[in-house]
Design a protein around this motif. Structure first.
Motif, PDB file in Angstrom:
ATOM      1  N   LEU B 227      -4.635  10.573  55.544  1.00 37.48           N
ATOM      2  CA  LEU B 227      -3.811  11.675  54.436  1.00 37.48           C
ATOM      3  C   LEU B 227      -4.091  10.876  53.091  1.00 37.48           C
ATOM      4  CD1 LEU B 227       0.164  10.875  54.739  1.00 37.48           C
ATOM      5  CD2 LEU B 227      -1.687   9.371  55.642  1.00 37.48           C
ATOM      6  N   THR B 228      -3.671  11.541  52.069  1.00 42.41           N
ATOM      7  CA  THR B 228      -3.920  11.242  50.663  1.00 42.41           C
ATOM      8  C   THR B 228      -2.665  10.691  50.392  1.00 42.41           C
ATOM      9  OG1 THR B 228      -5.666  12.557  50.344  1.00 42.41           O
ATOM     10  CG2 THR B 228      -4.723  11.713  48.257  1.00 42.41           C
ATOM     11  N   VAL B 229      -2.440   9.184  49.785  1.00 39.78           N
ATOM     12  CA  VAL B 229      -1.316   9.151  49.110  1.00 39.78           C
ATOM     13  C   VAL B 229      -1.785   8.297  47.890  1.00 39.78           C
ATOM     14  CG1 VAL B 229       0.483   7.256  49.396  1.00 39.78           C
ATOM     15  CG2 VAL B 229      -0.437   8.329  51.401  1.00 39.78           C
ATOM     16  N   GLY B 230      -1.137   8.742  46.721  1.00 35.48           N
ATOM     17  CA  GLY B 230      -1.357   8.591  45.359  1.00 35.48           C
ATOM     18  C   GLY B 230      -2.828   8.477  45.106  1.00 35.48           C
ATOM     19  N   GLY B 231      -3.507   9.626  45.664  1.00 35.87           N
ATOM     20  CA  GLY B 231      -4.969   9.808  45.461  1.00 35.87           C
ATOM     21  C   GLY B 231      -6.013   9.047  46.310  1.00 35.87           C
ATOM     22  N   LYS B 232      -5.272   8.165  47.201  1.00 39.57           N
ATOM     23  CA  LYS B 232      -6.106   7.258  47.919  1.00 39.57           C
ATOM     24  C   LYS B 232      -6.067   7.771  49.603  1.00 39.57           C
ATOM     25  CE  LYS B 232      -6.725   2.926  45.479  1.00 39.57           C
ATOM     26  NZ  LYS B 232      -5.644   2.566  44.654  1.00 39.57           N
TER      27      LYS B 232
END
Lengths: 461, 279
Positions: B227-232
């Protein structure tokens, strides 16, 4: 009199038209007649150049001489003195860059088909012989092996033969590591892997599946609380890499690990499987290694129109020649000098196409291969509702991060000396966990060396 | 094989099972999860640990019957065995330094929220729990939450249990009335967590959401749970399952969670048909 044919006996195989509709093994194996005929091509060289190309130093001319005389069990005994997984290695070793590359017959014409002969000998033995139930006498020492891929199975087998009480800890529900979850059935039937594992169990090796070392139990607990005197880490390189390009988290985009695990471990290719898989109508596989070929050929068998996208040229493909040939025969397309930069989405959030930058080759890079560089402004768009990222894997950080004092490289590989000894006393490591993703036979070689060193360590403790 | 020591239906769709798994029980912490298979051909499904008893060597799971595997799981009874049970996986809930926390659970997510509330309560943290369900028939763990919380609010969509409204309505009310939390911990349907996180962002309250995406191995090998968290890109199985709720791309997570909806619906129907007449 030696057979002076310049060509190997052809490997009987399922035709491409037939095999793209099933997951059964592609190469069918030599008959006795073919094996004997091929064995007679061996010149039985005194200096045995082929052996120098074998990471576990099988006495190749000796076993081939037995095959030529039809003494197949004798041949089997010679091979298993050095290799514990001959039915596996006969199938998946890159012989063309190892033993067969040193074969004198290869100077003019094709080398002796050493790999095919090894496979023949192992298969014949397995089809006739019961698994031996003779357990070696116990020496009273306890060793733990983490992971159950080729390095671990080799290490566990060698230690068990010396009388050690060996327990293998496997995170998944099935043992075999990459041999079970990674390499597809059509290249390595799972029944062969399971037979090897049954053989180890008959030697007294205990296999604890569903145990994630680093989570369920730590190395320190194994040694301090459960009485294991020495530990081998053969946890492989299972962490998938992604390209970090836009659209990579869309539905229909897989790591090759996930795609292959769904198919091989979870049997998603069978109609009654409870595990879903989506190979789409048009699949793009990114990468050029053996694993990329495996993924492409699986996607083809699931009915997709398949294209492999690789950023260098055909010449630099890291996959084995035989795999590339099989892949092409199955009607899989290649786009060379092509590198994905974005995956676009359909309206419902699935992958729709892969936008790729066209590349050209320039000077060799650190790996010695010509470095691909972008051709400015040159892009192609390839339609794809399934995209599989097959650009390599790294060692899983779980063990490193939960074992105090275990030194590792910045990229995650565990640091071990030539005998597999790590920075922790009594703790050894080998295979992909140390080297990064490599071959089955190199992993086996490392498992073997470590087993010898662990034996010395525990004996003298 | 892992024996079922106890089975209890919490409501018609949610079941509790206590499983004998000494190695897992020894290490389990709130926030972590396990992966199980019911039989030798089954799929691997992740379930968050609802409770554990180290001395008994047992781990409790609570699951909602939503697909083929949970249907099969629910057909098993006390004394039966699960084929595979592996864990504890993922990172434990971070509880250090907390003084006052709002725990917000939705539906079967409450089963996961409860051990977190319990642990915080035992540590002496002031816990306010807000739990939401569609209607009174689906309410689970009400008494348990009451015991572990100094304030407890029960919400239902139709008003048949507790107050009518969403968990976000309740949270807004508490915050507006002057309650100050050092953290909100939310576990439930993605859409609920998304709105909880939107609300807490408004009030600037640090928020953690527990993710439960599609997963195979649970050890970082497949990447299916990314998943994407803070663009990462993060892997829920090893980097999570809990993440900073203000940084999670919930829309992407919702799209990914629907990947196999059609397959799962069909598999569930097939399984139900299989069990017809078996009872």
């Amino acid at each position: 009199m030696a057979n002076m044919s310049l060509e190997k006996n052809k490997m009987p195989a399922q035709s491409p038209e037939e095999r793209i509709k099933n997951f059964s093994e592609v190469a069918l194996g030599y008959t006795e007649e073919q094996a004997i005929d091929e064995a007679k091509r061996c010149l039985n060289c005194k200096n045995k150049p082929c052996v120098t190309g074998c990471p576990v130093q099988i006495d190749i001319p000796a076993f081939i001489a037995e095959v030529a005389e039809g003494r197949f069990e004798e041949a089997y005994k010679i091979i298993t003195k050095s290799s514990s997984l001959p039915a596996v290695c006969g199938r998946v070793c890159p012989q063309e860059t190892q033993c067969e590359s040193k074969c004198v017959r290869g100077a003019k014409g094709e080398p002796v088909a050493i790999g095919r002969l090894e496979r023949f000998v192992a298969d014949r033995h397995n089809s006739l012989a019961e698994i031996s139930t003779e357990k070696p006498a116990s020496n009273g020492h306890k060793a733990a092996v983490i992971g159950s891929g080729p390095s671990s199975l080799t290490c566990a087998g060698d230690l068990a033969k010396k009388g050690y009480d060996v327990t293998v800890f496997e995170a998944l529900h099935v043992a075999g590591g990459v041999l079970s979850y990674g390499i597809p059935e059509f290249r390595l039937p799972k029944s062969i892997v399971q037979r090897e594992i049954e053989g180890l169990k008959a030697l007294g090796v205990k296999i604890e599946t569903n145990t994630v070392v680093g989570k369920t139990v730590s190395i320190d607990e194994l040694m301090d609380e459960e009485g294991f005197e020495s530990v081998f880490i053969g946890s492989g390189a299972g962490l998938p890499r992604f390209m970090n390009i836009p659209g990579e988290n869309l539905n229909g985009v897989y790591s090759t690990n996930e795609f292959l695990t769904r198919i091989n471990l979870m049997k998603a290719y069978k109609s009654d499987s409870t595990t879903p898989i989506n190979a789409g109508t048009k699949a793009v596989i990114v990468g050029g290694g053996n694993v990329a070929m495996d993924a492409a050929r699986c996607a083809k068998r699931l009915g997709a129109d398949v294209t492999i996208v690789y950023r260098r040229t055909e010449k630099e493909l890291p996959a084995r020649a035989e795999e590339i040939e099989h892949t092409k025969e199955e009607g899989i397309k290649f786009e060379f000098l092509t590198n994905p930069v974005e995956i676009t989405a359909s309206e419902n959030g699935w992958a729709k196409s892969v936008i790729c930058q066209k590349m050209e080759l320039s000077e060799p890079d650190a790996s010695g291969r010509a470095k691909p560089v972008p051709i400015e402004g040159a892009f192609v768009e390839i339609e794809a509702d399934c995209v599989i990222m097959s650009i390599g894997t790294s060692p899983n950080p779980l063990i490193k991060s939960t074992t105090e004092g275990l030194a590792a490289q910045s990229w995650g590989g565990i640091i071990a000396d030539e005998n597999g000894l790590t920075s922790r006393e009594g703790v050894y490591a080998g295979g992909d966990a140390v080297t990064g993703a490599a071959t089955v036979i190199l992993a086996m070689g490392a498992g073997k060396k470590a087993a010898a060193a662990m034996d010395e360590y525990m004996k003298n403790k | 094989m892992f024996e079922i020591l106890e089975k209890k239906n919490l409501n018609p769709f949610v079941t509790l099972m206590k499983i004998k798994a000494p190695r897992v029980a020894k290490k389990a912490e709130p926030g972590q999860f396990i992966i199980l298979r019911t039989d030798s051909e089954g799929e691997r499904i992740p379930l968050t640990i609802a409770d554990y008893d180290r001395s008994e060597g047992s781990v409790t799971i609570i699951f909602q019957i939503v697909g083929a595997t949970t249907e099969k799981l629910n057909r098993l009874n006390k004394g039966d065995c699960l084929h595979d049970f592996v864990g504890p996986l993922g990172k434990a809930t971070e509880t250090e330094g907390l003084k006052k926390v709002a725990v917000i659970g939705g539906g079967v997510g409450c089963a996961i929220a409860f051990p977190v509330a319990k642990k915080l309560h035992e540590m002496g943290v002031e816990v306010h729990s807000i739990v939401g369900f569609r209607n009174k028939d689906l309410v689970i763990l009400e008494d348990e939450f009451r015991t572990a919380s100094s304030r407890f609010m029960l919400m239902s969509d139709d008003g048949s249990a507790g107050e009518k409204g969403l968990v976000t309505d309740a949270l807004r009310k508490l915050v507006e009335s002057g309650e100050k939390y050092d953290r909100v911990i939310t576990i439930g349907p993605l859409i609920m967590m998304k709105f909880v996180c939107q609300l807490t962002k408004e009030y600037n309250i640090p928020t953690v959401a527990s993710m439960n995406p599609v997963m195979i191995d649970g050890t970082g090998m497949c990447g299916g749970c990314r998943l994407t968290v803070g663009g990462k890109t993060k892997f829920a199985c090893i980097d999570g399952p809990e993440f900073d709720g203000h940084l999670i791309d919930f829309d992407e997570a919702m799209a990914r969670s629907s990947s196999y909806k059609a397959f799962e619906r069909k598999a569930h129907e097939d399984t139900c048909n299989l069990f017809k007449g078996v009872k």
